[in-house]
Scaffold this active site. Structure first.
Site, mmCIF file in Angstrom:
data_model
loop_
_atom_site.group_PDB
_atom_site.id
_atom_site.type_symbol
_atom_site.label_atom_id
_atom_site.label_comp_id
_atom_site.label_asym_id
_atom_site.label_seq_id
_atom_site.Cartn_x
_atom_site.Cartn_y
_atom_site.Cartn_z
ATOM 1 N N ASP A 40 0.862 -1.181 0.000
ATOM 2 C CA ASP A 40 0.000 0.000 0.000
ATOM 3 C C ASP A 40 0.897 1.229 0.000
ATOM 4 O O ASP A 40 2.136 1.109 -0.045
ATOM 5 C CB ASP A 40 -0.929 -0.010 1.222
ATOM 6 C CG ASP A 40 -2.290 0.602 0.939
ATOM 7 O OD1 ASP A 40 -2.335 1.636 0.238
ATOM 8 O OD2 ASP A 40 -3.301 0.057 1.417
ATOM 9 N N ASP A 70 3.346 1.626 -5.274
ATOM 10 C CA ASP A 70 2.372 2.272 -6.149
ATOM 11 C C ASP A 70 2.101 1.289 -7.282
ATOM 12 O O ASP A 70 2.941 1.086 -8.156
ATOM 13 C CB ASP A 70 2.932 3.586 -6.683
ATOM 14 C CG ASP A 70 1.965 4.320 -7.611
ATOM 15 O OD1 ASP A 70 0.953 3.708 -8.026
ATOM 16 O OD2 ASP A 70 2.236 5.486 -7.938
ATOM 17 N N VAL A 71 0.915 0.659 -7.267
ATOM 18 C CA VAL A 71 0.642 -0.409 -8.228
ATOM 19 C C VAL A 71 0.536 0.098 -9.653
ATOM 20 O O VAL A 71 0.560 -0.698 -10.598
ATOM 21 C CB VAL A 71 -0.637 -1.188 -7.854
ATOM 22 C CG1 VAL A 71 -0.483 -1.881 -6.509
ATOM 23 C CG2 VAL A 71 -1.872 -0.288 -7.874
ATOM 24 N N SER A 149 -16.271 -4.312 -9.202
ATOM 25 C CA SER A 149 -17.343 -3.501 -8.629
ATOM 26 C C SER A 149 -18.611 -3.735 -9.435
ATOM 27 O O SER A 149 -18.559 -3.979 -10.642
ATOM 28 C CB SER A 149 -16.977 -2.016 -8.673
ATOM 29 O OG SER A 149 -18.079 -1.207 -8.293
ATOM 30 N N TYR A 162 -14.322 5.647 -12.874
ATOM 31 C CA TYR A 162 -14.324 4.480 -11.986
ATOM 32 C C TYR A 162 -15.026 3.307 -12.665
ATOM 33 O O TYR A 162 -14.542 2.172 -12.624
ATOM 34 C CB TYR A 162 -15.019 4.843 -10.675
ATOM 35 C CG TYR A 162 -14.963 3.746 -9.630
ATOM 36 C CD1 TYR A 162 -13.854 3.603 -8.799
ATOM 37 C CD2 TYR A 162 -16.030 2.855 -9.469
ATOM 38 C CE1 TYR A 162 -13.793 2.600 -7.832
ATOM 39 C CE2 TYR A 162 -15.976 1.853 -8.504
ATOM 40 C CZ TYR A 162 -14.866 1.729 -7.705
ATOM 41 O OH TYR A 162 -14.812 0.729 -6.764
ATOM 42 N N LYS A 166 -13.378 -0.446 -13.553
ATOM 43 C CA LYS A 166 -13.879 -1.703 -13.009
ATOM 44 C C LYS A 166 -14.485 -2.597 -14.092
ATOM 45 O O LYS A 166 -14.441 -3.830 -13.966
ATOM 46 C CB LYS A 166 -14.899 -1.428 -11.902
ATOM 47 C CG LYS A 166 -14.283 -0.775 -10.660
ATOM 48 C CD LYS A 166 -13.169 -1.649 -10.045
ATOM 49 C CE LYS A 166 -12.641 -1.070 -8.742
ATOM 50 N NZ LYS A 166 -11.626 -1.935 -8.106
#
Length: 283
Positions: A40, A70-71, A149, A162, A166
């Site tokens: 994280d 940082d992905v 989501s 967003y 998703k």
């Protein structure tokens, strides 16, 4: 019984693991005697989370690892995999869970679009491409759990960036599972985690008390583990307001927009309000 990957001394890596669903999953895995790495941002958040995990793990702090990652950056995800290999010998469960949700419209802000897609979608792509080949080579039962989501399925108005991120996670995870099941000898399966309303830092919007309709992260993770054990690919989580049957009707209606050639997002179109209300009434 939990899935074979959720066994004592096996290794779980969770991105976005310092809070919310990620931390709840890390706790459950730690309680099962697994070695756990949470990745994280925020050194203080990671340190606090590690203390909680160490108290839950039979092996204490020796079973817990943290990493500032940082992905959205491929090199940092690759470095994470290398660190886990060095510390724990490999990965058996990868939970691509890191996500953000700043506001957006179709017209911007551009920086919000870029960051949401970089974390929510590219983070999953990076995790998959970095970890999956090593997990397959490991030859043990394993899981790749990607947090999607319902907004990536019904795409409601309000935050298109967003929704796009998703929806991409859904498509990616479906393709990944198809490819994994066609690799000879592969013991890894992919799963799409689809939370309901969960009270986390991402969804709280400044509230300090959990709304009555929301589930806790712990409830959500318990449901996830149960459904993975049952063999589900789509882990469609209810909450205290929305039962599965209502989710199913909403998703059927969304698919019907294409089949019936209705206006885009007709569920929120005034001309279809009555028809939608009748459609879901009998769930």
């Amino acid at each position: 019984m939990p899935h074979a990957a959720m066994s004592s001394n096996h290794v779980a890596v969770i991105t976005g693991g310092a809070s919310g669903i990620g931390l709840a999953a890390a706790k459950r895995f730690a309680q099962l005697g697994m070695k756990v790495c949470i990745a994280d941002l925020g050194a203080d958040r990671l340190k606090e989370a590690a203390t909680k995990l160490a108290s839950a793990a039979p092996g204490g702090a020796d079973s817990i690892m943290t990493a500032t990652v940082d992905v959205s950056r491929f090199d940092e995800v690759a470095g994470l995999e290398a660190m886990v290999q060095k510390r724990f010998g490999g990965t058996d469960i990868l939970m691509n869970n890191a996500g953000i949700g700043p506001d957006s419209t179709s017209f911007g802000p551009l920086e919000n679009w870029q960051r949401i897609l970089a974390v929510n979608l590219w983070g999953v792509i990076h995790g998959t491409q970095v970890f999956a080949p090593h997990m397959i080579e490991r030859g043990r039962p394993g899981l790749i759990i990607n947090t999607g989501s319902k907004q990536g399925i019904t795409t409601p108005p309000g935050n298109p960036a967003y929704n796009v991120s998703k929806a991409g996670v859904k498509a990616l995870t479906e393709a990944l599972q198809h490819e994994l099941r066609n690799i000879d000898g592969c013991r890894i399966s992919a799963h799409l985690m689809i939370p309901g309303h969960v009270f986390t830092g991402l969804t709280s919007r400044g509230r300090t008390e959990k709304p009555a309709g929301a589930w806790t992260p712990e409830q959500t993770v318990d449901f996830m583990i149960t459904r993975i054990d049952a063999g589900d690919f789509y882990i469609l989580c209810p909450d205290n307001d929305v039962p599965r049957q209502l989710d199913e009707r909403r998703m059927l209606w969304a698919a019907g927009d294409i089949i019936e050639n209705r206006p885009a997002l007709s569920r929120w179109h005034p001309d279809y309000a009555e028809a939608f209300a009748k459609f879901v009434k009998g769930y």
